[in-house]
Enzyme design. Sequence first.
Site, short mmCIF file in Angstrom:
data_model
loop_
_atom_site.label_atom_id
_atom_site.label_comp_id
_atom_site.label_asym_id
_atom_site.label_seq_id
_atom_site.Cartn_x
_atom_site.Cartn_y
_atom_site.Cartn_z
N LEU A 1 9.21 9.11 9.66
CA LEU A 1 9.46 9.65 8.33
C LEU A 1 8.89 8.82 7.20
O LEU A 1 9.19 9.05 6.04
CB LEU A 1 10.97 9.86 8.13
CG LEU A 1 11.61 10.83 9.13
CD1 LEU A 1 13.09 10.97 8.86
CD2 LEU A 1 10.92 12.18 9.12
N CYS A 2 8.04 7.85 7.53
CA CYS A 2 7.36 7.08 6.49
C CYS A 2 6.25 7.92 5.86
O CYS A 2 5.54 8.64 6.55
CB CYS A 2 6.75 5.81 7.07
SG CYS A 2 7.95 4.52 7.36
N HIS A 3 6.13 7.80 4.55
CA HIS A 3 5.07 8.53 3.85
C HIS A 3 3.71 7.94 4.18
O HIS A 3 3.56 6.72 4.24
CB HIS A 3 5.28 8.44 2.33
CG HIS A 3 6.45 9.23 1.86
ND1 HIS A 3 7.73 8.72 1.85
CD2 HIS A 3 6.55 10.49 1.39
CE1 HIS A 3 8.57 9.64 1.39
NE2 HIS A 3 7.87 10.72 1.11
N MET B 1 8.69 -0.83 4.77
CA MET B 1 8.43 -0.57 6.18
C MET B 1 7.04 -1.07 6.59
O MET B 1 6.85 -1.54 7.70
CB MET B 1 8.59 0.92 6.50
CG MET B 1 10.01 1.44 6.32
SD MET B 1 11.28 0.45 7.14
CE MET B 1 10.79 0.58 8.83
N GLU B 2 6.08 -0.99 5.69
CA GLU B 2 4.74 -1.49 5.98
C GLU B 2 4.78 -3.01 6.16
O GLU B 2 4.15 -3.55 7.08
CB GLU B 2 3.76 -1.07 4.89
CG GLU B 2 3.38 0.40 4.93
CD GLU B 2 4.45 1.37 4.43
OE1 GLU B 2 4.26 2.58 4.60
OE2 GLU B 2 5.48 0.93 3.86
N ASP C 1 1.89 -11.54 23.00
CA ASP C 1 0.89 -11.16 24.00
C ASP C 1 -0.10 -12.30 24.27
O ASP C 1 -0.50 -12.52 25.41
CB ASP C 1 0.14 -9.91 23.53
CG ASP C 1 -0.90 -9.45 24.54
OD1 ASP C 1 -0.54 -9.26 25.72
OD2 ASP C 1 -2.07 -9.30 24.16
#
Length: 170
Positions: A72-74, A110-111, A125
């Site tokens: 739901l992130c733009h 969120m980014e 990793d």
Amino acid sequence: MKQPHSAHKTAMADVHEKAVTRRRALAYGRIIVGEAAFAAVRDGKLPKGDALPMAELAGILGAKATPTLIPLCHPISLSRASVHTRLDECAHAIDVYALAEISERTGVEMEALTGATVALLTLWDLVKPVNPALLIDAVRLLYKSGGKHGEWRHPDGVGAVAEEILGFNP
């Protein structure tokens, strides 16, 4: 009575009435790698190569890919994304800071969080051939600004490195 699944409303936030403002967010996380792996990271001697620039690049790519990862992130075009790594020799850890910026109607928390997390996973990793007993810890938002709520800082503080990244230290 429990509502049927179709009664749930899932939608992106409606931001069309929000003001376009400059928005910034800075996220943080840490990976504890152990003594031998820390030395290999510090000296650029991991089997897959120099971990820090690879993690920084992966974090930037992660920040840019956030709308494809979080449903739901733009979808936005970041005006800036940067990832900064710092070595903590005493803790045998690597601190990761991810900064995201935009002038838009929606925030970039969120980014920033995705950028930090992808950088941490990339370090995992790259380090796991030397030490698979790793710990990612303390992922959190340190700072955000813009929008109707203005500036916000984590209640535990942001720290000197974050202040420097944000340009608050002269």
